[in-house]
Design an enzyme around this catalytic site. Structure first.
Site, short mmCIF file in Angstrom:
data_model
loop_
_atom_site.label_atom_id
_atom_site.label_comp_id
_atom_site.label_asym_id
_atom_site.label_seq_id
_atom_site.Cartn_x
_atom_site.Cartn_y
_atom_site.Cartn_z
CG HIS A 1 -7.03 5.81 4.99
ND1 HIS A 1 -6.22 5.37 3.97
CD2 HIS A 1 -6.21 6.34 5.93
CE1 HIS A 1 -4.95 5.62 4.30
NE2 HIS A 1 -4.93 6.21 5.48
CG ASP B 1 -1.79 1.23 1.31
OD1 ASP B 1 -2.38 1.59 0.28
OD2 ASP B 1 -1.88 1.88 2.38
CB SER B 2 0.19 4.75 -0.76
OG SER B 2 -1.03 4.80 -0.04
CD GLU C 1 -2.78 8.36 7.34
OE1 GLU C 1 -1.83 9.12 7.57
OE2 GLU C 1 -2.74 7.41 6.53
CB CYS D 1 -2.61 1.28 -2.70
SG CYS D 1 -2.76 3.02 -3.08
CB CYS E 1 -10.10 5.27 -0.25
SG CYS E 1 -8.63 5.94 0.55
N1 DGL Z 1 -3.98 3.96 0.00
C1 DGL Z 1 -4.58 5.03 -0.74
C2 DGL Z 1 -5.78 4.47 -1.52
O1 DGL Z 1 -6.39 3.49 -1.16
C3 DGL Z 1 -5.03 6.18 0.14
C4 DGL Z 1 -3.87 7.00 0.67
C5 DGL Z 1 -3.07 7.65 -0.45
O2 DGL Z 1 -3.54 8.62 -1.08
O3 DGL Z 1 -1.98 7.17 -0.71
O4 DGL Z 1 -6.13 5.01 -2.54
#
Ligand code: DGL
Length: 265
Positions: free
Chosen positions: A187, A11-12, A153, A74, A185
């Site tokens: 989150h 993931d990012s 977050e 991600c 997403c």
């Molecule tokens: N993990 C990213 C997503 O699911 C969200 C956070 C980011 O912008 O990197 O798109």
């Protein structure tokens, strides 16, 4: 590929721990290597070229770790990089878009589906195309909700401010009569209750993390790659270890985080 390798997840950042959480629940006998690119997060507002470049490096790292399967947790990387990664790497790769699309189309009776995600995910049109390809009758309305990631977050999960922001973002959805909303997403599953309250009981919410874990189990079964024994282990690598990562990460993973290793990118 052998049954004994771990499943690689990237993931990012640490939002993808929602996907790892679902995977650990669905596949308790499997080992996992998670990489969160915390030094370069967010991906959601970067160009598609940069997201693809980072994603290639992330898959290469997981392959060097000997994984048997890769899950792109991600949504932004899934939307912008997964088809290319699947062509370029000799390991099965699953992103979160297709499972989310499948669940949304299956659940929608009104053929009227909402999708929310980062700016990159929505701009890519991946969810919209996927839904319309699977259900040509479907009408999709898609919206970027960039404030949701920092709210999660910050730990502002179910606060009056979060609810106000959610109702402001989602006001058109309330008028439009969608019956399914994809939480596109990493989150957003944490905001499930607030979003559910804002939209009311007639709108079903699709959690891509849960749907993805089911698809990964199906694929492992079909490819004969399910683990057949051995003590499962979990390794977590981050490209930056921020002072508050454990507090935020454990909230997202829903359990204590084991030792974390630094991977310099
Ligand atoms: N993990 C990213 C997503 O699911 C969200 C956070 C980011 O912008 O990197 O798109």
């Amino acid at each position: 590929m052998t049954k004994t390798g771990a499943i690689g997840v990237f993931d990012s950042g640490i939002g993808g721990l929602t996907v790892l959480r679902a995977l650990l629940k669905t596949l308790p006998d499997e080992s996992f290597v998670y990489f969160g690119d915390t030094a370069r997060v967010p991906y959601g507002n970067k160009s598609a070229e940069t997201v693809l470049r980072f994603s290639r490096e992330n898959v290469q790292f997981l392959m060097d770790e000997g994984v048997k399967f890769v899950v792109v947790a991600c949504n932004t990387a899934s939307a912008e990089a997964v088809p290319t990664l699947q062509r370029e790497f000799p390991v099965p790769i699953v992103g979160v878009i297709e499972p989310g699309v499948r669940a949304a189309v299956k659940m929608s009776k009104a053929h009227h589906i909402g999708v929310i995600g980062t700016a990159g995910t929505i701009r890519s049109g991946a969810y919209q195309r996927g839904i319309e390809d699977l259900d040509p009758q479907a009408r999709v309305i898609a919206l970027a909700c960039p404030l949701f990631v920092p709210l999660v977050e910050e730990g502002w999960i179910d606060t009056p401010i979060t609810e106000t922001i959610a109702s402001t973002y989602l006001q058109d959805y309330r008028k439009e009569g969608i019956d399914v909303l994809v939480l596109g997403c990493t989150h957003y599953p944490l905001l499930h209750d607030v979003i559910g309250r804002v939209l009311g009981p007639r709108v079903a919410l699709v959690d891509s993390a849960v749907e993805t874990a089911n698809v990964v189990r199906e694929r492992l079964e079909a490819d004969g790659l399910l683990s057949d024994g051995g003590e499962p282990h979990l390794s977590i690598y981050l490209s930056d270890i921020a002072p508050n990562f454990r507090e935020v990460g454990e909230r997202i993973l829903g359990r204590p985080i084991p030792d974390v290793r630094l991977l310099t990118v």
